[in-house]
Scaffold this active site. Structure first.
Site, PDB file in Angstrom:
ATOM      1  N   LYS A 170       0.782  -1.302   0.099  1.00 53.80           N
ATOM      2  CA  LYS A 170       0.008  -0.156   0.103  1.00 53.80           C
ATOM      3  C   LYS A 170       0.896   1.272  -0.088  1.00 53.80           C
ATOM      4  O   LYS A 170       1.557   1.560   1.051  1.00 53.80           O
ATOM      5  CB  LYS A 170      -0.947   0.144   1.271  1.00 53.80           C
ATOM      6  CG  LYS A 170      -1.782   1.016   0.976  1.00 53.80           C
ATOM      7  CD  LYS A 170      -2.464   1.713   2.439  1.00 53.80           C
ATOM      8  CE  LYS A 170      -1.680   3.005   2.517  1.00 53.80           C
ATOM      9  NZ  LYS A 170      -1.758   4.109   1.685  1.00 53.80           N
ATOM     10  N   GLU A 245       9.128   2.151  11.180  1.00 55.93           N
ATOM     11  CA  GLU A 245      10.246   3.343  11.102  1.00 55.93           C
ATOM     12  C   GLU A 245       9.430   4.487  10.974  1.00 55.93           C
ATOM     13  O   GLU A 245       8.471   4.787  10.045  1.00 55.93           O
ATOM     14  CB  GLU A 245      10.898   2.948   9.727  1.00 55.93           C
ATOM     15  CG  GLU A 245      12.079   2.039   9.918  1.00 55.93           C
ATOM     16  CD  GLU A 245      13.116   2.049  10.623  1.00 55.93           C
ATOM     17  OE1 GLU A 245      13.247   3.259  11.162  1.00 55.93           O
ATOM     18  OE2 GLU A 245      13.533   1.062  11.040  1.00 55.93           O
ATOM     19  N   CYS A 279      13.316  11.769   6.709  1.00 51.50           N
ATOM     20  CA  CYS A 279      13.549  11.189   8.144  1.00 51.50           C
ATOM     21  C   CYS A 279      14.805  11.427   8.534  1.00 51.50           C
ATOM     22  O   CYS A 279      14.707  12.052   9.929  1.00 51.50           O
ATOM     23  CB  CYS A 279      12.922  10.059   8.217  1.00 51.50           C
ATOM     24  SG  CYS A 279      14.065   8.953   7.334  1.00 51.50           S
ATOM     25  N   GLU A 378       9.139  17.021  14.978  1.00 51.64           N
ATOM     26  CA  GLU A 378       9.672  16.895  13.474  1.00 51.64           C
ATOM     27  C   GLU A 378       8.733  17.718  12.504  1.00 51.64           C
ATOM     28  O   GLU A 378       7.419  17.589  12.587  1.00 51.64           O
ATOM     29  CB  GLU A 378       9.272  15.469  12.976  1.00 51.64           C
ATOM     30  CG  GLU A 378       9.841  15.201  11.533  1.00 51.64           C
ATOM     31  CD  GLU A 378       9.698  13.794  11.055  1.00 51.64           C
ATOM     32  OE1 GLU A 378       8.504  13.215  11.224  1.00 51.64           O
ATOM     33  OE2 GLU A 378      10.666  13.128  10.491  1.00 51.64           O
TER      34      GLU A 378
HETATM   35  P1  NAD Z   1       1.969   8.965   7.632  1.00 52.27           P
HETATM   36  O1  NAD Z   1       2.105   8.369   8.698  1.00 52.27           O
HETATM   37  O2  NAD Z   1       1.086   9.987   7.084  1.00 52.27           O
HETATM   38  O3  NAD Z   1       1.749   8.113   6.285  1.00 52.27           O
HETATM   39  C1  NAD Z   1       2.380   6.656   6.148  1.00 52.27           C
HETATM   40  C2  NAD Z   1       1.546   5.672   5.420  1.00 52.27           C
HETATM   41  O4  NAD Z   1       0.714   5.200   6.542  1.00 52.27           O
HETATM   42  C3  NAD Z   1       0.909   6.030   4.399  1.00 52.27           C
HETATM   43  O5  NAD Z   1       0.782   4.756   3.229  1.00 52.27           O
HETATM   44  C4  NAD Z   1      -0.554   6.038   4.812  1.00 52.27           C
HETATM   45  O6  NAD Z   1      -1.593   6.076   4.078  1.00 52.27           O
HETATM   46  C5  NAD Z   1      -0.680   5.078   5.818  1.00 52.27           C
HETATM   47  N1  NAD Z   1      -1.645   5.200   7.089  1.00 52.27           N
HETATM   48  C6  NAD Z   1      -2.082   6.561   7.431  1.00 52.27           C
HETATM   49  N2  NAD Z   1      -3.174   6.189   8.536  1.00 52.27           N
HETATM   50  C7  NAD Z   1      -3.124   5.060   8.624  1.00 52.27           C
HETATM   51  C8  NAD Z   1      -3.904   4.035   9.402  1.00 52.27           C
HETATM   52  N3  NAD Z   1      -4.874   4.398  10.381  1.00 52.27           N
HETATM   53  N4  NAD Z   1      -3.720   2.668   9.434  1.00 52.27           N
HETATM   54  C9  NAD Z   1      -2.721   2.213   8.413  1.00 52.27           C
HETATM   55  N5  NAD Z   1      -1.941   3.007   7.678  1.00 52.27           N
HETATM   56  C10 NAD Z   1      -2.398   4.304   7.626  1.00 52.27           C
HETATM   57  O7  NAD Z   1       3.463   9.519   6.954  1.00 52.27           O
HETATM   58  P2  NAD Z   1       3.819  10.119   5.702  1.00 52.27           P
HETATM   59  O8  NAD Z   1       3.432  11.702   6.062  1.00 52.27           O
HETATM   60  O9  NAD Z   1       3.632   9.614   4.460  1.00 52.27           O
HETATM   61  O10 NAD Z   1       5.405  10.148   5.917  1.00 52.27           O
HETATM   62  C11 NAD Z   1       6.263  11.145   6.234  1.00 52.27           C
HETATM   63  C12 NAD Z   1       6.855  10.498   7.851  1.00 52.27           C
HETATM   64  O11 NAD Z   1       7.439   9.363   7.394  1.00 52.27           O
HETATM   65  C13 NAD Z   1       7.858  11.439   8.386  1.00 52.27           C
HETATM   66  O12 NAD Z   1       7.572  11.347   9.722  1.00 52.27           O
HETATM   67  C14 NAD Z   1       8.905  10.891   8.225  1.00 52.27           C
HETATM   68  O13 NAD Z   1      10.064  10.908   9.050  1.00 52.27           O
HETATM   69  C15 NAD Z   1       8.867   9.299   8.288  1.00 52.27           C
HETATM   70  N6  NAD Z   1       9.791   8.628   7.415  1.00 52.27           N
HETATM   71  C16 NAD Z   1      10.586   7.686   8.228  1.00 52.27           C
HETATM   72  C17 NAD Z   1      11.357   6.906   7.744  1.00 52.27           C
HETATM   73  C18 NAD Z   1      12.487   6.015   8.341  1.00 52.27           C
HETATM   74  O14 NAD Z   1      12.934   5.112   7.822  1.00 52.27           O
HETATM   75  N7  NAD Z   1      12.590   6.129   9.755  1.00 52.27           N
HETATM   76  C19 NAD Z   1      11.712   7.142   6.259  1.00 52.27           C
HETATM   77  C20 NAD Z   1      10.918   7.985   5.682  1.00 52.27           C
HETATM   78  C21 NAD Z   1      10.007   8.787   6.137  1.00 52.27           C
END
Ligand code: NAD
Length: 476
Positions: A170, A245, A279, A378
């Site tokens: 997804k 992550e 991130c 963040e």
């Molecule tokens: P997000 O948490 O909004 O969404 C991530 C994913 O989760 C998306 O596919 C979203 O559709 C899904 N999602 C949202 N609500 C959900 C739910 N209730 N149940 C299941 N899935 C759900 O994050 P984002 O805005 O897409 O990404 C940015 C974040 O990702 C930042 O905080 C960044 O630091 C982090 N990030 C971390 C790493 C790492 O490896 N540590 C790498 C890249 C990004």
């Protein structure tokens, strides 16, 4: 409309979502299928049905499929990188670099198929041997963020398939284009139906469907800390294996003895490139007082020379913010920083360009304290805080004073401080005289404290999550 890929076939969703270019909001890249919970259920059923045979599949077949996927990604890296930068907003060279990384990851895991080892031990009991082997976990639900639209899916999908798991992928809602292109390549790699499934749709619908279904044995999630906590709780509630992550508030410590030009490069690259939407971005610049004035002046000078513009245009250093809501969040934090008493030493204003996009001039706050919200939360945009430190010990304490622990950097010419920092920094990844962002594709990636939960991603360490260990006895 670009369709979902379920059980070896392309299928319509229940609705479609527009993919919009953040450099030019009049440019609609395409329409992408959105699944509902029922369609997610069909994908889960297909993956569960395919899992037993795929778990026992020949490793040469898996290696060949992954190698084929990697070769096609590498051969098409310019086209895929251009699509990525068009939908996500990182510059075209950054997009191409990310596509190349995805290709390299598939090639790496093609070889890892052949390297999965077990152990054989003597038993403490007579006439017994003990064999320890690794088996696939089963069906893995992969939930990805938008900021690395092809590399993060690659570093989850490739090991999942290599070690014999079936995949439910997804992607994030904002970047279906790269996900679809990757799925299209995977669909032609000769995998049996059901082994790989693309299920585009909302997190609250498709993600939740994965989390709530016992046929999904493991969940690999990357995203924000808030969503990560919800995902972890839901997975643990039904004892699913889970890997999370999340975000960071990564420090870059600059000591008085640092090479100034090198430190400025690390700071500008780590804090602002990819629009700060990494991130591992260095959002806290912790600078010893002796070098502080020269460092701030040099960072400002470098920022002033950067070209902020259309992600696809030649010569752009920093592309737009990904969408309106992220831009609003960034501008909101810039206001919070001002209200908290930090000095906005550079940028922070929305920019107009030839096309209507989400352009923001990188923001540098000085005179920050580590207690300010802009230093603790963040932001996930091109915003960095400079925090003064009295000496190395003070800088280390500030660096570690965070809920997060993803990547931690230091610029110094002192072997003593570099060595100590590698040991004492509370982070999954430590960088000496290099930017906090930027990790090779064959080494573990992940953090400590509030940044990560569960086993590491990438490299041969990925086997920890994507396999389960079996201990077998045989009397002789
Ligand atoms: P997000 O948490 O909004 O969404 C991530 C994913 O989760 C998306 O596919 C979203 O559709 C899904 N999602 C949202 N609500 C959900 C739910 N209730 N149940 C299941 N899935 C759900 O994050 P984002 O805005 O897409 O990404 C940015 C974040 O990702 C930042 O905080 C960044 O630091 C982090 N990030 C971390 C790493 C790492 O490896 N540590 C790498 C890249 C990004």
């Amino acid at each position: 409309m670009k369709q979902n890929y379920i059980n070896g076939a392309w299928v319509d969703g229940v609705s479609a979502s527009a993919n919009i270019n953040p450099s030019d909001t009049s440019d609609i890249i395409g329409y992408y299928a959105q699944a509902d919970a029922q369609q997610a259920g069909l994908a889960i059923a297909a993956a569960a049905a395919a899992a037993p045979a795929w778990a026992l599949s020949n490793i040469q077949l898996r290696a060949d499929a992954l190698d084929k996927i990697g070769s096609e990604i590498l051969a098409r890296k310019e086209e895929l990188g251009t699509l990525l930068s068009r939908e996500e907003g990182k510059t075209r060279p950054e997009g191409i670099g990310e596509a190349a990384r995805a290709g390299a990851i598939f090639k790496f895991f093609a070889q890892e198929c052949l390297r999965l080892r077990g152990d054989k031990l003597a038993s403490v009991r007579p006439n017994l041997d003990v064999e320890i082997s690794r088996e696939p976990v089963g069906v893995v639900g992969i939930i990805a963020p938008w900021n690395f639209p092809i590399a993060i899916p690659a570093w989850k999908i490739a090991p999942a398939l290599a070690y014999g798991n079936c995949v439910l992928f997804k992607p994030a809602e904002l970047v279906p284009g790269s996900a679809w292109a990757l799925a299209d390549i995977i669909s032609r790699a000769g995998l049996p139906p059901g082994v790989f499934n693309l299920v585009m749709g909302r997190g609250s619908v498709v993600g939740q469907a994965f989390l709530g279904d016992r046929r999904v044995n493991a969940i690999s999630f990357t995203g924000s800390a808030a969503t990560g906590a919800k995902v972890a709780q839901a997975a643990i509630a039904r004892m699913a294996k889970v890997q999370i992550e999340m975000g960071g508030k990564n420090p870059l410590v600059v000591l008085n003895d640092a090479d100034l030009a090198g430190a400025v490069n690390c700071a500008v690259q780590g804090s602002f490139y990819s629009t700060g939407q990494r991130c591992t971005a260095s959002s806290r610049l912790i600078v010893e007082t002796g070098i502080y004035p020269a460092f701030v002046a040099a960072v400002r000078e470098k920022l002033a020379a950067l070209n902020i513009g259309d992600a696809l245009a030649a010569g752009t250093d920093i592309g737009p913010v990904v969408d309106a809501s992220q831009l609003e969040q960034d501008l909101g934090y810039i206001q919070i920083g001002r209200d908290e008493g930090a000095t906005l030493a550079f940028g922070g204003e929305r920019l107009q360009r030839a096309t209507d996009g989400y352009y923001l001039r990188p923001a540098l706050f000085t005179d920050c304290s580590n207690d300010m919200r802009i230093s603790r939360e963040e932001i996930f945009g091109p915003v960095a805080c400079v925090i003064p430190a009295d000496n190395y010990e003070h800088a280390l304490a500030l660096a570690n004073d965070s809920e997060f622990g993803l990547s931690s950097g230091i610029c110094t010419s002192s072997l003593k401080h570099a060595t100590h920092f590698k040991r004492a920094a509370q982070a999954g990844m430590v960088m000496v005289n290099v930017p906090t962002a930027g990790v090779d594709y064959h080494v573990p990636f992940g953090g400590s404290k509030g940044s990560s939960y569960g086993a590491r991603e990438q490299g041969s360490y990925a086997a920890e999550f994507f396999t389960t260990v079996k201990t077998a006895y045989c009397g002789v």
